[in-house]
Design a protein around this motif. Structure first.
Motif, PDB file in Angstrom:
ATOM      1  N   ASP A   1     -21.177 -65.748  22.102  1.00 47.42           N
ATOM      2  CA  ASP A   1     -20.087 -66.227  22.957  1.00 47.42           C
ATOM      3  C   ASP A   1     -19.814 -65.166  24.023  1.00 47.42           C
ATOM      4  O   ASP A   1     -19.230 -64.119  23.743  1.00 47.42           O
ATOM      5  CB  ASP A   1     -18.823 -66.477  22.137  1.00 47.42           C
ATOM      6  N   PRO A   2     -20.235 -65.394  25.272  1.00 45.79           N
ATOM      7  CA  PRO A   2     -20.026 -64.410  26.332  1.00 45.79           C
ATOM      8  C   PRO A   2     -18.578 -64.283  26.781  1.00 45.79           C
ATOM      9  O   PRO A   2     -18.246 -63.372  27.539  1.00 45.79           O
ATOM     10  CB  PRO A   2     -20.915 -64.921  27.472  1.00 45.79           C
ATOM     11  N   ASP A   3     -17.715 -65.181  26.301  1.00 51.29           N
ATOM     12  CA  ASP A   3     -16.297 -65.129  26.672  1.00 51.29           C
ATOM     13  C   ASP A   3     -15.459 -64.371  25.654  1.00 51.29           C
ATOM     14  O   ASP A   3     -14.235 -64.346  25.761  1.00 51.29           O
ATOM     15  CB  ASP A   3     -15.739 -66.554  26.825  1.00 51.29           C
ATOM     16  N   ARG A   4     -16.102 -63.752  24.688  1.00 53.36           N
ATOM     17  CA  ARG A   4     -15.403 -62.945  23.683  1.00 53.36           C
ATOM     18  C   ARG A   4     -15.944 -61.525  23.709  1.00 53.36           C
ATOM     19  O   ARG A   4     -17.141 -61.309  23.881  1.00 53.36           O
ATOM     20  CB  ARG A   4     -15.578 -63.525  22.277  1.00 53.36           C
TER      21      ARG A   4
ATOM     22  N   ALA B   1     -22.678 -57.077  18.801  1.00 48.95           N
ATOM     23  CA  ALA B   1     -22.554 -57.297  20.236  1.00 48.95           C
ATOM     24  C   ALA B   1     -23.913 -57.652  20.825  1.00 48.95           C
ATOM     25  O   ALA B   1     -24.962 -57.268  20.302  1.00 48.95           O
ATOM     26  CB  ALA B   1     -21.995 -56.055  20.921  1.00 48.95           C
ATOM     27  N   VAL B   2     -23.881 -58.394  21.916  1.00 47.69           N
ATOM     28  CA  VAL B   2     -25.072 -58.649  22.719  1.00 47.69           C
ATOM     29  C   VAL B   2     -24.805 -58.033  24.089  1.00 47.69           C
ATOM     30  O   VAL B   2     -23.853 -58.416  24.771  1.00 47.69           O
ATOM     31  CB  VAL B   2     -25.366 -60.152  22.847  1.00 47.69           C
ATOM     32  N   VAL B   3     -25.619 -57.075  24.454  1.00 49.40           N
ATOM     33  CA  VAL B   3     -25.425 -56.344  25.707  1.00 49.40           C
ATOM     34  C   VAL B   3     -26.527 -56.724  26.690  1.00 49.40           C
ATOM     35  O   VAL B   3     -27.717 -56.747  26.331  1.00 49.40           O
ATOM     36  CB  VAL B   3     -25.443 -54.819  25.456  1.00 49.40           C
ATOM     37  N   ARG B   4     -26.131 -57.012  27.914  1.00 43.45           N
ATOM     38  CA  ARG B   4     -27.104 -57.356  28.947  1.00 43.45           C
ATOM     39  C   ARG B   4     -27.538 -56.087  29.677  1.00 43.45           C
ATOM     40  O   ARG B   4     -26.715 -55.391  30.282  1.00 43.45           O
ATOM     41  CB  ARG B   4     -26.501 -58.349  29.939  1.00 43.45           C
TER      42      ARG B   4
ATOM     43  N   MET C   1     -25.110 -46.563  22.187  1.00 37.05           N
ATOM     44  CA  MET C   1     -24.515 -46.592  23.519  1.00 37.05           C
ATOM     45  C   MET C   1     -23.026 -46.859  23.412  1.00 37.05           C
ATOM     46  O   MET C   1     -22.557 -47.483  22.439  1.00 37.05           O
ATOM     47  CB  MET C   1     -25.187 -47.642  24.408  1.00 37.05           C
ATOM     48  N   ALA C   2     -22.283 -46.353  24.379  1.00 39.49           N
ATOM     49  CA  ALA C   2     -20.828 -46.533  24.409  1.00 39.49           C
ATOM     50  C   ALA C   2     -20.509 -47.887  25.035  1.00 39.49           C
ATOM     51  O   ALA C   2     -20.683 -48.081  26.244  1.00 39.49           O
ATOM     52  CB  ALA C   2     -20.175 -45.401  25.196  1.00 39.49           C
ATOM     53  N   ILE C   3     -20.063 -48.826  24.226  1.00 39.27           N
ATOM     54  CA  ILE C   3     -19.762 -50.165  24.723  1.00 39.27           C
ATOM     55  C   ILE C   3     -18.560 -50.153  25.653  1.00 39.27           C
ATOM     56  O   ILE C   3     -18.478 -50.923  26.614  1.00 39.27           O
ATOM     57  CB  ILE C   3     -19.538 -51.130  23.537  1.00 39.27           C
ATOM     58  N   ASP C   4     -17.602 -49.260  25.382  1.00 39.06           N
ATOM     59  CA  ASP C   4     -16.403 -49.187  26.223  1.00 39.06           C
ATOM     60  C   ASP C   4     -16.730 -48.878  27.677  1.00 39.06           C
ATOM     61  O   ASP C   4     -15.959 -49.207  28.578  1.00 39.06           O
ATOM     62  CB  ASP C   4     -15.450 -48.107  25.691  1.00 39.06           C
ATOM     63  N   SER C   5     -17.856 -48.206  27.926  1.00 40.80           N
ATOM     64  CA  SER C   5     -18.203 -47.802  29.281  1.00 40.80           C
ATOM     65  C   SER C   5     -18.953 -48.881  30.045  1.00 40.80           C
ATOM     66  O   SER C   5     -19.218 -48.730  31.239  1.00 40.80           O
ATOM     67  CB  SER C   5     -19.054 -46.523  29.245  1.00 40.80           C
ATOM     68  N   LEU C   6     -19.304 -49.972  29.380  1.00 41.79           N
ATOM     69  CA  LEU C   6     -20.055 -51.041  30.027  1.00 41.79           C
ATOM     70  C   LEU C   6     -19.131 -52.021  30.733  1.00 41.79           C
ATOM     71  O   LEU C   6     -17.953 -52.148  30.391  1.00 41.79           O
ATOM     72  CB  LEU C   6     -20.890 -51.792  28.984  1.00 41.79           C
ATOM     73  N   ASP C   7     -19.676 -52.718  31.713  1.00 43.10           N
ATOM     74  CA  ASP C   7     -18.932 -53.786  32.382  1.00 43.10           C
ATOM     75  C   ASP C   7     -18.700 -54.896  31.359  1.00 43.10           C
ATOM     76  O   ASP C   7     -19.659 -55.372  30.729  1.00 43.10           O
ATOM     77  CB  ASP C   7     -19.747 -54.317  33.562  1.00 43.10           C
ATOM     78  N   PRO C   8     -17.443 -55.325  31.139  1.00 43.27           N
ATOM     79  CA  PRO C   8     -17.174 -56.375  30.140  1.00 43.27           C
ATOM     80  C   PRO C   8     -17.998 -57.636  30.346  1.00 43.27           C
ATOM     81  O   PRO C   8     -18.298 -58.349  29.382  1.00 43.27           O
ATOM     82  CB  PRO C   8     -15.674 -56.649  30.315  1.00 43.27           C
TER      83      PRO C   8
ATOM     84  N   PRO D   1      -4.853 -53.811  41.947  1.00 46.63           N
ATOM     85  CA  PRO D   1      -4.938 -55.244  42.258  1.00 46.63           C
ATOM     86  C   PRO D   1      -6.090 -55.905  41.516  1.00 46.63           C
ATOM     87  O   PRO D   1      -7.210 -55.429  41.519  1.00 46.63           O
ATOM     88  CB  PRO D   1      -5.194 -55.252  43.776  1.00 46.63           C
ATOM     89  N   GLY D   2      -5.786 -57.002  40.845  1.00 49.19           N
ATOM     90  CA  GLY D   2      -6.818 -57.754  40.143  1.00 49.19           C
ATOM     91  C   GLY D   2      -7.216 -57.200  38.802  1.00 49.19           C
ATOM     92  O   GLY D   2      -8.054 -57.780  38.118  1.00 49.19           O
ATOM     93  N   ALA D   3      -6.610 -56.069  38.413  1.00 48.95           N
ATOM     94  CA  ALA D   3      -7.031 -55.447  37.154  1.00 48.95           C
ATOM     95  C   ALA D   3      -6.627 -56.270  35.944  1.00 48.95           C
ATOM     96  O   ALA D   3      -7.247 -56.181  34.892  1.00 48.95           O
ATOM     97  CB  ALA D   3      -6.443 -54.045  37.032  1.00 48.95           C
ATOM     98  N   THR D   4      -5.586 -57.070  36.077  1.00 45.61           N
ATOM     99  CA  THR D   4      -5.102 -57.835  34.924  1.00 45.61           C
ATOM    100  C   THR D   4      -5.783 -59.182  34.772  1.00 45.61           C
ATOM    101  O   THR D   4      -5.475 -59.927  33.858  1.00 45.61           O
ATOM    102  CB  THR D   4      -3.580 -58.056  35.032  1.00 45.61           C
ATOM    103  N   ALA D   5      -6.708 -59.493  35.690  1.00 42.09           N
ATOM    104  CA  ALA D   5      -7.442 -60.746  35.542  1.00 42.09           C
ATOM    105  C   ALA D   5      -8.378 -60.609  34.360  1.00 42.09           C
ATOM    106  O   ALA D   5      -9.222 -59.722  34.325  1.00 42.09           O
ATOM    107  CB  ALA D   5      -8.232 -61.046  36.812  1.00 42.09           C
ATOM    108  N   SER D   6      -8.218 -61.453  33.384  1.00 43.02           N
ATOM    109  CA  SER D   6      -8.970 -61.302  32.135  1.00 43.02           C
ATOM    110  C   SER D   6     -10.458 -61.476  32.340  1.00 43.02           C
ATOM    111  O   SER D   6     -10.911 -62.431  32.958  1.00 43.02           O
ATOM    112  CB  SER D   6      -8.470 -62.314  31.099  1.00 43.02           C
ATOM    113  N   SER D   7     -11.203 -60.520  31.811  1.00 42.83           N
ATOM    114  CA  SER D   7     -12.655 -60.629  31.845  1.00 42.83           C
ATOM    115  C   SER D   7     -13.141 -61.651  30.834  1.00 42.83           C
ATOM    116  O   SER D   7     -14.311 -61.999  30.810  1.00 42.83           O
ATOM    117  CB  SER D   7     -13.292 -59.274  31.534  1.00 42.83           C
ATOM    118  N   GLN D   8     -12.227 -62.144  30.002  1.00 45.15           N
ATOM    119  CA  GLN D   8     -12.610 -63.074  28.951  1.00 45.15           C
ATOM    120  C   GLN D   8     -12.093 -64.489  29.221  1.00 45.15           C
ATOM    121  O   GLN D   8     -12.062 -65.324  28.349  1.00 45.15           O
ATOM    122  CB  GLN D   8     -12.054 -62.590  27.604  1.00 45.15           C
TER     123      GLN D   8
END
Length: 405
Positions: free
Chosen positions: A343-346, A354-357, A386-393, A241-248
């Motif tokens: 652009d934090p929406d991309r 990338a800019v990582v928080r 660092m592995a970007i794929d493992s970070l929260d989008p 549930p909610g997984a398809t809500a775009s993080s972008q």
């Protein structure tokens, strides 16, 4: 090598490395022609059915996925995330699951699927085989010398991370690399020229040095296992549930101001048509975004206001902002006095920035893929990976432009 029930991808990697199905002779080496196709899908098929003969037209309907990344997803070169697949499906008017392919279906043929993207006539067995041997040799060379890190190879040999990744994954044959890359490779291997490089690598393959690495580069069993595992995880994500809500998903832009020139003495309310024209004109004007950034320890940047502004490109989303680089953490090409537009929406893609928080502040990272297909970020000063794929989008943004002073 078939995968038995309960065998993990990591187990299969170990088994293949221990018993690689690769003969030692360079002339008879088995290579996986489809090693770049890790995510076969039905996006191209549904795109054409839905009236988008060109991918660019579809890309214009999906603001959250850059065209280059969308192209790589459609071509099966990278895995789509659940939110990305959902966004593509919405634009095509289908369910996300309809875009997936079951590679274990007896009717699926990877060669037929890839024929739209790969020209069989351009395939040179000899050169492609050597590309695989070169990839294995480069991996072996780096494993044997801890000083050959990603950062060191860029600073000392001039090979950017994205190029190193392509070399280590045999993305191109040797004749397609430019002179600078060929010269750098010769230096890494300590040989005089390309002819000597070919001989050095052929000898290494003949004496078995490359054997464990060949299985990592061009073994179809690993590619299939990786695809199977990733698609299975993707199906699970789509079912959540909610997984398809775009993080972008972009936020609504702030209300547009009415230019001073449009304010007349009359108190009569502006008509909708006039207001629309005013808004359109306002959108066409130069857009300035606030600039943040003061240096912190360990290469981090504080998101503190500087009081300045910078012009944003037209592709910038409503939440874009400027960020002072502060120090050349990615090398001389991006000096500390530069300002990047973030652009934090991309979401970033390979070859970008990338800019990582992080907990202490923001970090700039060059983006590439490692030898296992993971999206990685790295900086030169300090030397970080660092592995970007493992970070929260939501903690990852992309740089869409830069201004140099």
């Amino acid at each position: 090598m078939k995968r038995s029930p309960g065998t993990s991808y990591a187990d299969l990697v170990r088994r293949v490395a221990e018993h690689p199905p690769m003969p030692r002779s360079p002339d008879t080496a088995i290579i996986d022609r489809h090693r770049w196709t890790i995510f076969p899908n039905k996006i191209r098929e549904w795109r054409r059915r839905s009236g988008f003969p060109k991918l660019l037209a579809l890309s214009q309907r999906i603001s959250g996925i850059p065209y280059i990344r969308l192209s790589k997803i459609e071509r099966g070169e990278v895995f789509a995330r659940a939110d990305e697949l959902a966004a593509i499906a919405r634009a095509l008017g289908v369910k996300p699951q309809q875009l997936l392919i079951d590679i274990d279906d007896p009717g699926f043929d990877i060669a037929r699927w890839a024929s739209d993207f790969q020209d069989p006539a351009a395939f040179d067995v000899t050169e492609d085989t050597f590309a695989v041997l070169l990839a294995a040799a480069l991996r072996a060379r780096r494993d044997a010398d801890a000083r050959l890190s990603i950062a060191a190879i860029e600073t000392e040999y001039g090979i950017p991370p994205v190029i190193l990744s392509r070399l280590e994954n045999a993305y191109k044959t040797l004749d397609r690399w430019n002179d600078a890359t060929l010269a750098a490779l010769c230096r890494i291997f300590g040989v005089r020229d390309v002819k000597s490089l070919r001989g050095e690598i052929a000898d290494a393959h003949a004496n078995g040095t490359l054997t464990p690495y060949l299985a990592q580069v061009a073994n179809p069993a690993l590619r299939i296992a990786k695809t199977r595992a990733k698609v299975s995880a993707l199906r699970a994500d789509l079912a959540s549930p909610g997984a398809t809500a775009s993080s972008q998903t972009t936020k609504a832009p702030p209300p547009l101001r009415v230019p001073e020139a449009s304010r007349h003495a009359s108190e009569t309310p502006t008509s909708p048509a006039v207001m629309a024209a005013i808004q359109a004109s306002d959108m066409a004007m130069i857009r300035l975004v606030p600039v943040f950034g003061t240096p912190l320890h360990d290469g981090l940047i504080a998101r503190s206001a500087t009081g300045g502004t910078v012009e944003a490109p037209r592709i910038a989303g409503p939440n874009a902002f400027g960020l002072r680089v502060c120090r050349p953490s990615l090398g001389a090409a991006l000096p500390g006095r530069a300002t990047v537009i973030v652009d934090p929406d991309r979401f970033p893609s390979a070859g970008g920035i990338a800019v990582v928080r992080e907990e202490g502040g923001l970090r700039l990272l060059s983006v590439t893929f490692d030898r296992d297909g993971r999206m990685m970020g790295h900086s030169l000063n300090p030397d970080r990976e660092m592995a970007i794929d493992s970070l929260d989008p939501s903690d990852v943004a992309t740089v869409i432009g830069a201004v140099f002073e």
